[in-house]
Design a protein around this motif. Structure first.
Motif, PDB file in Angstrom:
ATOM      1  N   ASN A   1     -15.369   5.644  -0.070  1.00  0.00           N
ATOM      2  CA  ASN A   1     -14.286   4.684  -0.064  1.00  0.00           C
ATOM      3  C   ASN A   1     -14.842   3.646   0.975  1.00  0.00           C
ATOM      4  OD1 ASN A   1     -12.969   7.334  -0.511  1.00  0.00           O
ATOM      5  ND2 ASN A   1     -11.632   6.085  -1.337  1.00  0.00           N
TER       6      ASN A   1
ATOM      7  N   GLU B   1      -1.601   8.149  -9.093  1.00  0.00           N
ATOM      8  CA  GLU B   1      -3.095   8.198  -9.230  1.00  0.00           C
ATOM      9  C   GLU B   1      -3.649   9.527  -9.507  1.00  0.00           C
ATOM     10  OE1 GLU B   1      -1.561   5.678  -7.556  1.00  0.00           O
ATOM     11  OE2 GLU B   1      -3.202   4.363  -6.913  1.00  0.00           O
ATOM     12  N   LYS B   2      -3.519  10.688  -8.866  1.00  0.00           N
ATOM     13  CA  LYS B   2      -3.965  11.886  -8.879  1.00  0.00           C
ATOM     14  C   LYS B   2      -3.242  12.728  -9.942  1.00  0.00           C
ATOM     15  CE  LYS B   2      -6.291  11.723  -4.370  1.00  0.00           C
ATOM     16  NZ  LYS B   2      -5.658  10.649  -3.937  1.00  0.00           N
TER      17      LYS B   2
ATOM     18  N   THR C   1      -1.095   1.889  -8.226  1.00  0.00           N
ATOM     19  CA  THR C   1      -0.102   1.225  -7.130  1.00  0.00           C
ATOM     20  C   THR C   1      -0.352   0.003  -6.409  1.00  0.00           C
ATOM     21  OG1 THR C   1      -1.146   2.907  -5.664  1.00  0.00           O
ATOM     22  CG2 THR C   1       1.110   3.536  -6.523  1.00  0.00           C
TER      23      THR C   1
ATOM     24  N   ASN D   1      -5.896   4.368 -10.312  1.00  0.00           N
ATOM     25  CA  ASN D   1      -5.213   3.631  -9.332  1.00  0.00           C
ATOM     26  C   ASN D   1      -4.292   2.589  -9.745  1.00  0.00           C
ATOM     27  OD1 ASN D   1      -6.445   4.794  -6.553  1.00  0.00           O
ATOM     28  ND2 ASN D   1      -8.250   4.378  -8.086  1.00  0.00           N
TER      29      ASN D   1
ATOM     30  N   HIS E   1      -1.020  12.428  -3.039  1.00  0.00           N
ATOM     31  CA  HIS E   1      -0.812  11.151  -2.839  1.00  0.00           C
ATOM     32  C   HIS E   1      -1.404  10.253  -1.731  1.00  0.00           C
ATOM     33  CE1 HIS E   1       2.025  12.137  -6.165  1.00  0.00           C
ATOM     34  NE2 HIS E   1       2.995  12.573  -5.243  1.00  0.00           N
TER      35      HIS E   1
ATOM     36  N   ASP F   1       0.760  -1.430   0.097  1.00  0.00           N
ATOM     37  CA  ASP F   1      -0.206   0.009   0.173  1.00  0.00           C
ATOM     38  C   ASP F   1       0.851   1.113   0.156  1.00  0.00           C
ATOM     39  OD1 ASP F   1      -2.164  -1.595   0.001  1.00  0.00           O
ATOM     40  OD2 ASP F   1      -2.333  -1.321   2.215  1.00  0.00           O
ATOM     41  N   PRO F   2       0.451   2.336  -0.669  1.00  0.00           N
ATOM     42  CA  PRO F   2       1.029   3.720  -0.376  1.00  0.00           C
ATOM     43  C   PRO F   2       1.181   4.149   1.175  1.00  0.00           C
ATOM     44  CG  PRO F   2      -0.573   3.652  -2.225  1.00  0.00           C
ATOM     45  CD  PRO F   2      -0.965   2.538  -1.381  1.00  0.00           C
TER      46      PRO F   2
ATOM     47  N   ASN G   1      -4.470   7.752  -0.181  1.00  0.00           N
ATOM     48  CA  ASN G   1      -5.178   6.559  -0.501  1.00  0.00           C
ATOM     49  C   ASN G   1      -6.357   6.162   0.313  1.00  0.00           C
ATOM     50  OD1 ASN G   1      -3.071   5.715   1.399  1.00  0.00           O
ATOM     51  ND2 ASN G   1      -4.116   3.700   0.739  1.00  0.00           N
TER      52      ASN G   1
ATOM     53  N   GLU H   1      -9.564   9.433 -10.311  1.00  0.00           N
ATOM     54  CA  GLU H   1      -8.634   8.654 -10.119  1.00  0.00           C
ATOM     55  C   GLU H   1      -8.192   7.588 -11.049  1.00  0.00           C
ATOM     56  OE1 GLU H   1      -7.670   7.659  -6.086  1.00  0.00           O
ATOM     57  OE2 GLU H   1      -8.534   9.635  -5.418  1.00  0.00           O
TER      58      GLU H   1
END
Length: 324
Positions: A241, A130-131, A292, A290, A170, A95-96, A172, A288
Motif C-alpha cells: 500500500n 471490500e473483503k 467505499t 474497494n 473492515h 474514509d473508513p 483499509n 479486494e
C-alpha cells in the motif's frame, strides 16, 4: 449542465493534494463548471416532520479547490442544505472505518433514491464491504478463511502450511495487516488481539510470495477498465500500500486480470458502483474490491497520461441525466 455536488468526506485541511483521489475528483468537477459543497457525515440529520417522507439535511459549505500546497481550498460559511432539493449529486468519499457510523450514513443517504444521485450507490456500498463482496468471486482469489476461533485458524493453517497473512475484515490502507511465520508462533497472540480490538471475524490467507512482483490497483469506471498501477512493497515491508511506504509503477493488465475485470464489470455497473478499485496480486490473485473510498487515480493518470477523473464525471453526468 451545471451540477450542485455535495462531497461527503474527511476535513479538507488534512488532504494530501499530491495523491488524493477525492481532491482530484473535486478539481475535475470544478473544471467542468459544477458547484462544490463539502460536508462531514456527522452533520447529517433526518426530519420526518418536514416534507413528504422526511427531509435529509447536512451542514455544508461552498468550496473551491486548487492544486497549490498550503492553499489548496477556500471555503464559505456553512449552511443547512436539503440534500434532496438543493443538491444534484452526493459524492460519498469519507474514509473508513466501515463501522456503524459509516453504515448509518448509507441508510440515511439511501433515502435520497430517485431524487439525488449518490455515488457510489449507498445500498451497494453497505452490502459490498471490500473483503466480503470479493467472496462472490472466490474463483479468482487465493485460499481465504474468515473466522474468530484460534482452533479454526489452526485448522486452515494445517491445510495451507507456510506463512500466513492476517488482516481485519473492515480495515483499509494496509493497516493492521500481519504476516505469520510458517511455524505459527505468533498466531495465537494475533488471534487474541484481533478478538479484543474488533467485534467481527478477521481474514486469513496464505502469504503470496508474488506480492514482491506487485499488488496491482485496477480502477473500473461504471464497470469498464480505466487504468492501473502496480504497487510494490518498500524496503523491509511486505505490504505494498502506498500509505505504508509502497511505491507505484506503470502497469498493464495480464490476461487473468482482463478476465477478472470482465467478470466483475457488469455487476459493478448494475449495482451503481461507478468508481471501484480492485487489488490483484502477482497478476492473478484478486484480494479486494474497494467501493467505499477507492484511491489511485492520481498515480494512474500520472503514469498513463489519462484523465480518470473526467471519465468518472462522464459516467456520473450520464447517470444523473438518465434520472430525468
Amino acid at each position: 449542465m451545471k451540477l450542485r455536488i455535495a462531497v461527503q468526506m474527511d476535513p479538507l485541511e488534512s488532504v494530501n493534494i499530491a495523491g488524493d483521489s477525492s481532491f482530484a475528483l473535486m478539481l475535475s468537477a470544478q473544471a467542468r463548471g459544477h458547484e462544490l459543497f463539502h460536508y462531514d457525515v456527522r452533520t447529517l440529520s433526518y426530519d420526518t416532520s418536514v416534507g413528504a417522507g422526511g427531509t435529509l439535511t447536512a451542514w455544508a459549505a461552498p468550496v473551491s479547490v486548487q492544486r497549490l500546497a498550503g492553499d489548496h481550498f477556500s471555503r464559505e460559511d456553512y449552511r443547512l442544505l436539503d440534500l434532496a432539493r438543493d443538491i444534484d449529486v452526493v459524492l460519498m468519499r469519507q474514509d473508513p472505518p466501515f463501522d456503524l457510523g459509516y453504515i448509518t450514513g448509507t441508510h440515511l443517504l439511501e433515502r435520497l433514491a430517485g431524487r439525488t444521485l449518490v455515488v457510489n450507490d449507498p445500498v451497494a456500498v453497505r452490502n459490498a464491504p471490500e473483503k466480503v463482496f470479493v467472496l462472490d468471486y472466490a474463483r479468482f482469489m487465493p485460499p481465504t478463511f474468515i473466522a474468530r476461533r484460534i482452533e479454526d485458524v489452526r485448522r486452515f493453517h494445517a491445510a495451507h502450511p507456510g506463512d500466513l497473512v492476517v488482516k481485519p475484515l473492515h480495515g483499509n490502507g494496509g493497516k493492521a495487516v500481519f504476516r505469520v511465520p510458517a511455524d505459527g508462533s505468533n498466531l495465537g497472540a494475533l488471534t487474541e488481539l484481533f478478538g479484543q480490538v474488533w467485534p467481527e471475524p478477521f481474514m486469513v490467507q496464505p502469504f503470496l510470495p508474488s506480492v514482491s512482483e506487485g499488488d496491482k490497483r485496477i480502477v473500473l469506471v461504471d464497470g469498464e477498465f480505466a487504468g492501473a498501477i502496480n504497487r510494490r512493497p518498500g524496503e523491509g515491508e511486505f505490504r505494498s500500500n502506498l500509505a505504508v511506504g509502497g511505491f507505484a509503477e506503470a502497469a498493464s493488465l495480464t490476461a487473468r486480470e482482463e478476465e477478472i475485470c470482465a467478470a466483475l464489470g457488469p455487476d459493478l455497473k448494475a449495482r451503481g458502483l461507478v468508481f471501484v478499485g480492485i487489488d490483484v496480486i502477482g497478476g492473478q490473485w484478486l484480494t479486494e474490491i474497494n467501493v467505499t473510498s477507492p484511491t489511485g487515480i492520481v498515480a494512474i493518470d500520472r503514469f498513463n497520461g489519462t484523465d480518470t477523473g473526467a471519465r468518472i464525471w462522464d459516467a456520473i453526468e450520464a447517470r444523473h441525466a438518465a434520472m430525468g
